[in-house]
Design a protein around this motif. Structure first.
Motif, PDB file in Angstrom:
ATOM      1  N   ASN A 155      -7.140  -2.576  12.824  1.00  0.00           N
ATOM      2  CA  ASN A 155      -8.431  -3.209  13.092  1.00  0.00           C
ATOM      3  C   ASN A 155      -8.484  -4.654  12.606  1.00  0.00           C
ATOM      4  N   ASN A 156      -7.671  -4.964  11.593  1.00  0.00           N
ATOM      5  CA  ASN A 156      -7.632  -6.321  11.066  1.00  0.00           C
ATOM      6  C   ASN A 156      -6.453  -7.135  11.603  1.00  0.00           C
ATOM      7  N   ASN A 157      -5.788  -6.554  12.595  1.00  0.00           N
ATOM      8  CA  ASN A 157      -4.671  -7.238  13.262  1.00  0.00           C
ATOM      9  C   ASN A 157      -3.617  -7.743  12.272  1.00  0.00           C
ATOM     10  N   ILE A 158      -3.293  -6.892  11.293  1.00  0.00           N
ATOM     11  CA  ILE A 158      -2.274  -7.239  10.304  1.00  0.00           C
ATOM     12  C   ILE A 158      -0.898  -7.058  10.923  1.00  0.00           C
ATOM     13  N   ASP A 159      -0.107  -8.107  10.926  1.00  0.00           N
ATOM     14  CA  ASP A 159       1.258  -8.021  11.443  1.00  0.00           C
ATOM     15  C   ASP A 159       2.092  -7.144  10.513  1.00  0.00           C
ATOM     16  N   PRO A 160       2.932  -6.259  11.041  1.00  0.00           N
ATOM     17  CA  PRO A 160       3.753  -5.403  10.176  1.00  0.00           C
ATOM     18  C   PRO A 160       4.590  -6.173   9.160  1.00  0.00           C
ATOM     19  N   ASP A 161       4.966  -7.401   9.469  1.00  0.00           N
ATOM     20  CA  ASP A 161       5.758  -8.194   8.531  1.00  0.00           C
ATOM     21  C   ASP A 161       4.914  -8.812   7.426  1.00  0.00           C
ATOM     22  N   LYS A 162       3.587  -8.647   7.500  1.00  0.00           N
ATOM     23  CA  LYS A 162       2.683  -9.238   6.511  1.00  0.00           C
ATOM     24  C   LYS A 162       2.143  -8.207   5.526  1.00  0.00           C
ATOM     25  N   VAL A 163       2.761  -7.038   5.488  1.00  0.00           N
ATOM     26  CA  VAL A 163       2.335  -5.980   4.579  1.00  0.00           C
ATOM     27  C   VAL A 163       3.537  -5.089   4.285  1.00  0.00           C
ATOM     28  N   TYR A 164       3.555  -4.508   3.085  1.00  0.00           N
ATOM     29  CA  TYR A 164       4.594  -3.535   2.703  1.00  0.00           C
ATOM     30  C   TYR A 164       3.901  -2.182   2.562  1.00  0.00           C
ATOM     31  N   VAL A 165       4.382  -1.190   3.304  1.00  0.00           N
ATOM     32  CA  VAL A 165       3.763   0.141   3.281  1.00  0.00           C
ATOM     33  C   VAL A 165       4.801   1.191   2.923  1.00  0.00           C
ATOM     34  N   SER A 166       4.461   2.002   1.947  1.00  0.00           N
ATOM     35  CA  SER A 166       5.290   3.157   1.593  1.00  0.00           C
ATOM     36  C   SER A 166       4.435   4.417   1.744  1.00  0.00           C
ATOM     37  N   SER A 167       5.093   5.525   2.059  1.00  0.00           N
ATOM     38  CA  SER A 167       4.371   6.795   2.127  1.00  0.00           C
ATOM     39  C   SER A 167       5.309   7.923   1.709  1.00  0.00           C
ATOM     40  N   LYS A 168       4.758   9.135   1.702  1.00  0.00           N
ATOM     41  CA  LYS A 168       5.518  10.285   1.214  1.00  0.00           C
ATOM     42  C   LYS A 168       5.262  11.502   2.079  1.00  0.00           C
ATOM     43  N   ILE A 193       0.859  -1.192   0.000  1.00  0.00           N
ATOM     44  CA  ILE A 193       0.000   0.000   0.000  1.00  0.00           C
ATOM     45  C   ILE A 193       0.889   1.233   0.000  1.00  0.00           C
ATOM     46  N   ASP A 194       0.568   2.198  -0.865  1.00  0.00           N
ATOM     47  CA  ASP A 194       1.350   3.428  -0.983  1.00  0.00           C
ATOM     48  C   ASP A 194       0.480   4.627  -0.624  1.00  0.00           C
ATOM     49  N   CYS A 195       0.909   5.374   0.380  1.00  0.00           N
ATOM     50  CA  CYS A 195       0.170   6.544   0.869  1.00  0.00           C
ATOM     51  C   CYS A 195       0.980   7.820   0.648  1.00  0.00           C
ATOM     52  N   ALA A 196       0.446   8.930   1.139  1.00  0.00           N
ATOM     53  CA  ALA A 196       1.178  10.206   1.190  1.00  0.00           C
ATOM     54  C   ALA A 196       0.471  11.104   2.192  1.00  0.00           C
ATOM     55  N   ARG A 197       1.225  11.994   2.788  1.00  0.00           N
ATOM     56  CA  ARG A 197       0.610  12.947   3.712  1.00  0.00           C
ATOM     57  C   ARG A 197      -0.471  13.763   2.998  1.00  0.00           C
ATOM     58  N   SER A 198      -0.307  14.019   1.719  1.00  0.00           N
ATOM     59  CA  SER A 198      -1.264  14.872   1.003  1.00  0.00           C
ATOM     60  C   SER A 198      -2.407  14.096   0.359  1.00  0.00           C
ATOM     61  N   TYR A 199      -2.425  12.777   0.489  1.00  0.00           N
ATOM     62  CA  TYR A 199      -3.545  12.005  -0.046  1.00  0.00           C
ATOM     63  C   TYR A 199      -4.703  12.006   0.945  1.00  0.00           C
ATOM     64  N   LEU A 206       0.498   7.592  12.699  1.00  0.00           N
ATOM     65  CA  LEU A 206      -0.604   6.880  12.045  1.00  0.00           C
ATOM     66  C   LEU A 206      -0.222   5.489  11.543  1.00  0.00           C
ATOM     67  N   ILE A 207       0.980   5.345  10.972  1.00  0.00           N
ATOM     68  CA  ILE A 207       1.358   4.066  10.354  1.00  0.00           C
ATOM     69  C   ILE A 207       2.814   3.685  10.616  1.00  0.00           C
ATOM     70  N   GLY A 208       3.421   4.324  11.597  1.00  0.00           N
ATOM     71  CA  GLY A 208       4.858   4.156  11.811  1.00  0.00           C
ATOM     72  C   GLY A 208       5.326   2.721  11.963  1.00  0.00           C
ATOM     73  N   ASP A 209       4.519   1.882  12.615  1.00  0.00           N
ATOM     74  CA  ASP A 209       4.923   0.493  12.827  1.00  0.00           C
ATOM     75  C   ASP A 209       4.970  -0.304  11.524  1.00  0.00           C
ATOM     76  N   TYR A 210       4.331   0.228  10.480  1.00  0.00           N
ATOM     77  CA  TYR A 210       4.193  -0.522   9.226  1.00  0.00           C
ATOM     78  C   TYR A 210       5.090  -0.023   8.095  1.00  0.00           C
ATOM     79  N   VAL A 211       5.668   1.151   8.241  1.00  0.00           N
ATOM     80  CA  VAL A 211       6.370   1.788   7.115  1.00  0.00           C
ATOM     81  C   VAL A 211       7.647   1.040   6.742  1.00  0.00           C
ATOM     82  N   ASN A 212       7.782   0.786   5.439  1.00  0.00           N
ATOM     83  CA  ASN A 212       9.012   0.240   4.874  1.00  0.00           C
ATOM     84  C   ASN A 212       9.822   1.297   4.133  1.00  0.00           C
ATOM     85  N   LEU A 213       9.112   2.232   3.508  1.00  0.00           N
ATOM     86  CA  LEU A 213       9.744   3.191   2.607  1.00  0.00           C
ATOM     87  C   LEU A 213       9.104   4.553   2.778  1.00  0.00           C
TER      88      LEU A 213
END
Length: 328
Positions: A82-95, A63-69, A134-141
């Motif tokens: 809410n879905n109890n997704i482990d951080p190692d089970k998802v790749y998250v990028s933001s800007k 999933i790719d996000c951004a502060r301005s989205y 908001l998503i710090g535990d999940y961020v990869n990039l």
């Protein structure tokens, strides 16, 4: 720091069109209507598409996000928690780099901005903390949003140092996204930047599609130098879906035009990862079929070359047309 060593996903979901009510993609009224875009409805729609990503993706969901989205980071963070997704089970990028200022409006008065750019160190540190909350535990990039020469970010040693420190402290990869006919120049400049003897940028997110192909050589150089190549706007904000040549080739290959357009990108020699801009489960499922089309095209390079040649636009014309797309 999240687990490393896992193969990076090839197709991800970009939240630009789901995290806020207005965007420049064509035909949004036919999907959302003119009045059905309050925060609750947009978050519900985002959740439906995210459900599909986790159900249908054959690789690590990305999933790719951004502060301005708009509220993209909030939507994604709440979904994952809410879905109890482990951080190692998802790749998250933001800007970081733009601030959303449209006050949840679809369109604004002529000339009024939906987002305001600020590539200063102060804004980076501010938005870094907002993203982290908001998503710090999940961020990869974490990426500079729309780096340009004009914003000063490419030659600002202080921001380069701050980005380097972020990577060292948090373990997040550091990237930049680029736009405009100068994308290739910015990519080549980014490849030169080092902090403490180490290349600053791990990745670049670039607009590249069947219509706009100018950055191709620079992207191949970046790939060969070890950068992770991410492609945004692979459907040219919907314009590829109204292109007669693409429609004809898709018919011959018995696939959907969107699958073909994204498959052509995946088949490029710079081995890109590609973001879907889907806003419905059906759109995302069709986009994900691009992997199959990619395999077909890689086995027939002559066909791929013909498609790329027949659909190419002049870069300046492409960006002029894009600048005239209305928020809707």
């Amino acid at each position: 720091m999240k687990m490393s060593g896992v193969a990076l996903p090839r197709i991800g979901l970009g939240m630009a069109a789901l995290g806020r009510p207005g965007y420049i993609n064509l035909g949004r009224d036919t999907i959302f209507g003119k009045d059905g875009r309050d925060i609750e409805k947009m978050q519900t729609q985002a959740n439906l598409v995210l459900d599909t990503l986790f159900e249908k993706s054959l690789e690590l969901p990305w999933i790719d996000c951004a502060r301005s989205y708009g509220l993209s980071e909030k939507f994604v963070g709440e979904y994952l928690k809410n879905n109890n997704i482990d951080p190692d089970k998802v790749y998250v990028s933001s800007k970081w780099g733009y601030t959303y200022v449209a006050d949840w409006q679809v369109s604004l008065e002529k000339g009024a901005p939906h987002e305001v750019k600020d590539h200063s160190v102060a804004n980076f540190l501010k938005q870094l903390e907002e993203t982290n909350e908001l998503i710090g535990d999940y961020v990869n990039l974490y990426q500079i949003h729309s780096a340009t020469f004009e914003s000063g970010v490419m030659d600002n040693a202080d921001i380069h140092k701050a980005l380097h420190e972020c990577r060292e402290k948090r373990g997040w990869k550091i990237g930049l996204s680029v736009s405009s006919p100068k994308q290739d120049q910015i990519i080549r400049r980014a490849m030169e930047i080092e902090v403490d003897g180490k290349k600053l940028f791990d990745s670049v997110q670039c607009t590249y599609n069947l219509l706009e192909q100018r950055p191709g050589p620079a992207l191949l150089e970046a790939h060969n130098a070890g950068m992770d190549i991410i492609i945004k706007e692979g459907l040219a904000n919907g314009r590829t879906l109204r292109n007669d040549s693409i429609a004809e080739y898709a018919k011959k290959l018995a696939c959907a035009p969107d699958s073909l357009a994204l498959g052509c990108i995946l088949a490029q020699p710079f081995q890109p990862r590609v973001l879907s801009g889907a806003v419905t489960p059906e759109q995302l499922e069709s986009n994900l079929k691009a992997s199959e089309v990619c395999q077909t095209l890689q086995s027939d390079p002559t066909l791929l070359e013909a498609i790329m040649k027949d659909c190419l636009m002049e870069s300046e014309t492409y960006w002029t047309d894009r600048s005239n797309l209305a928020w809707n």
